[in-house]
Design an enzyme around this catalytic site. Sequence first.
Site, mmCIF file in Angstrom:
data_model
loop_
_atom_site.group_PDB
_atom_site.id
_atom_site.type_symbol
_atom_site.label_atom_id
_atom_site.label_comp_id
_atom_site.label_asym_id
_atom_site.label_seq_id
_atom_site.Cartn_x
_atom_site.Cartn_y
_atom_site.Cartn_z
ATOM 1 N N HIS A 108 32.387 -28.737 180.088
ATOM 2 C CA HIS A 108 32.416 -28.134 178.623
ATOM 3 C C HIS A 108 32.681 -29.609 178.091
ATOM 4 O O HIS A 108 33.270 -30.935 178.559
ATOM 5 C CB HIS A 108 33.404 -27.672 178.415
ATOM 6 C CG HIS A 108 33.573 -27.122 177.201
ATOM 7 N ND1 HIS A 108 33.412 -26.092 176.270
ATOM 8 C CD2 HIS A 108 34.449 -28.310 176.386
ATOM 9 C CE1 HIS A 108 33.641 -26.525 174.879
ATOM 10 N NE2 HIS A 108 34.794 -27.911 174.851
ATOM 11 N N GLU A 156 39.814 -30.260 169.993
ATOM 12 C CA GLU A 156 40.145 -29.441 171.319
ATOM 13 C C GLU A 156 40.790 -30.496 172.518
ATOM 14 O O GLU A 156 41.582 -30.723 173.121
ATOM 15 C CB GLU A 156 38.669 -30.055 171.685
ATOM 16 C CG GLU A 156 38.366 -28.591 171.450
ATOM 17 C CD GLU A 156 36.575 -27.860 172.088
ATOM 18 O OE1 GLU A 156 35.697 -27.288 172.139
ATOM 19 O OE2 GLU A 156 36.044 -29.548 172.570
ATOM 20 N N LYS A 179 34.564 -27.965 185.374
ATOM 21 C CA LYS A 179 35.263 -26.628 185.212
ATOM 22 C C LYS A 179 34.962 -26.447 187.024
ATOM 23 O O LYS A 179 34.507 -26.587 187.970
ATOM 24 C CB LYS A 179 34.031 -25.954 184.701
ATOM 25 C CG LYS A 179 33.273 -25.995 183.072
ATOM 26 C CD LYS A 179 32.971 -25.143 182.887
ATOM 27 C CE LYS A 179 32.413 -24.901 180.724
ATOM 28 N NZ LYS A 179 31.911 -24.033 180.470
ATOM 29 N N ARG A 225 27.067 -34.913 175.436
ATOM 30 C CA ARG A 225 25.936 -33.480 174.765
ATOM 31 C C ARG A 225 24.430 -32.971 175.983
ATOM 32 O O ARG A 225 24.084 -32.871 176.226
ATOM 33 C CB ARG A 225 26.213 -32.808 174.122
ATOM 34 C CG ARG A 225 27.183 -32.053 173.286
ATOM 35 C CD ARG A 225 27.210 -31.559 172.076
ATOM 36 N NE ARG A 225 26.887 -30.345 171.722
ATOM 37 C CZ ARG A 225 27.043 -28.703 172.613
ATOM 38 N NH1 ARG A 225 28.425 -28.851 172.917
ATOM 39 N NH2 ARG A 225 26.319 -27.623 172.522
ATOM 40 N N TYR A 228 39.540 -21.564 174.090
ATOM 41 C CA TYR A 228 37.975 -20.710 173.660
ATOM 42 C C TYR A 228 37.875 -19.412 173.213
ATOM 43 O O TYR A 228 36.939 -18.509 173.181
ATOM 44 C CB TYR A 228 37.265 -20.193 175.494
ATOM 45 C CG TYR A 228 36.808 -20.967 175.627
ATOM 46 C CD1 TYR A 228 35.934 -21.436 175.536
ATOM 47 C CD2 TYR A 228 37.077 -21.334 177.046
ATOM 48 C CE1 TYR A 228 35.310 -23.011 176.015
ATOM 49 C CE2 TYR A 228 36.566 -22.432 177.778
ATOM 50 C CZ TYR A 228 35.841 -23.233 177.765
ATOM 51 O OH TYR A 228 34.882 -23.768 178.420
HETATM 52 P P1 CMP Z 1 30.713 -24.166 177.558
HETATM 53 O O1 CMP Z 1 30.153 -25.416 176.774
HETATM 54 O O2 CMP Z 1 32.656 -24.280 178.057
HETATM 55 O O3 CMP Z 1 31.558 -23.593 175.434
HETATM 56 C C1 CMP Z 1 31.435 -21.705 176.325
HETATM 57 C C2 CMP Z 1 31.029 -21.526 177.333
HETATM 58 O O4 CMP Z 1 30.561 -19.785 177.492
HETATM 59 C C3 CMP Z 1 29.626 -22.067 177.484
HETATM 60 O O5 CMP Z 1 30.366 -23.073 178.572
HETATM 61 C C4 CMP Z 1 29.646 -21.494 179.579
HETATM 62 O O6 CMP Z 1 30.057 -21.675 180.115
HETATM 63 C C5 CMP Z 1 30.236 -19.480 178.650
HETATM 64 N N1 CMP Z 1 28.298 -18.673 177.968
HETATM 65 C C6 CMP Z 1 27.733 -19.155 177.080
HETATM 66 N N2 CMP Z 1 27.628 -17.690 177.294
HETATM 67 C C7 CMP Z 1 27.500 -17.299 178.079
HETATM 68 C C8 CMP Z 1 26.911 -15.746 178.949
HETATM 69 N N3 CMP Z 1 25.993 -15.749 178.634
HETATM 70 N N4 CMP Z 1 27.036 -15.595 180.217
HETATM 71 C C9 CMP Z 1 28.649 -16.108 180.764
HETATM 72 N N5 CMP Z 1 28.982 -17.728 179.950
HETATM 73 C C10 CMP Z 1 28.344 -17.565 178.950
#
Ligand code: CMP
Length: 140
Positions: free
Chosen positions: A117, A128, A11, A87, A51
Amino acid sequence: MSYQHTLSIIKPDATRRNLTGAINAKLEAAGLTIIAQKRLHISKIHAQKFYQVHMSQPFYDELCEFMSSAPIVVQVLAGENAVAVNRDVMGATNPADAQPGTIRAEFALSIGENSVHGSDADDTAIQEIAFFFSEIELVG
Ligand code: CMP
């Protein structure tokens, strides 16, 4: 055990800090093979599309703004149980909860700026990967 592909994204918070190599070293040390990789600067519209599953979340706009704020590195990782292995090496979404030694424990700045991610399941990984890569770009 099953051989899988999974999508990984390094990211903007990590590309800004020149952490691509350090993150790749952790992925490879976990036994994952990077079979495709490219650096992109996506638009907010592309981030919103990627997303869209989070569209109703309060953090959706902030997330899409962030993901389009600087370059990202999109990758396809391959290996036995690649989705779960990735993960595990990423660590929990919130770096405060991430196990020591994981990517997010070492590098993430916050729950939003959490460095990487990774696909959360095999079917999500297929979708994805297809969002960013064509089959000819996967060099396994
Ligand atoms: P990612 O694995 O990219 O999947 C969705 C993303 O949303 C997650 O990682 C976080 O970066 C983001 N995310 C999840 N919860 C929050 C939160 N409470 N505030 C801001 N970003 C969030």
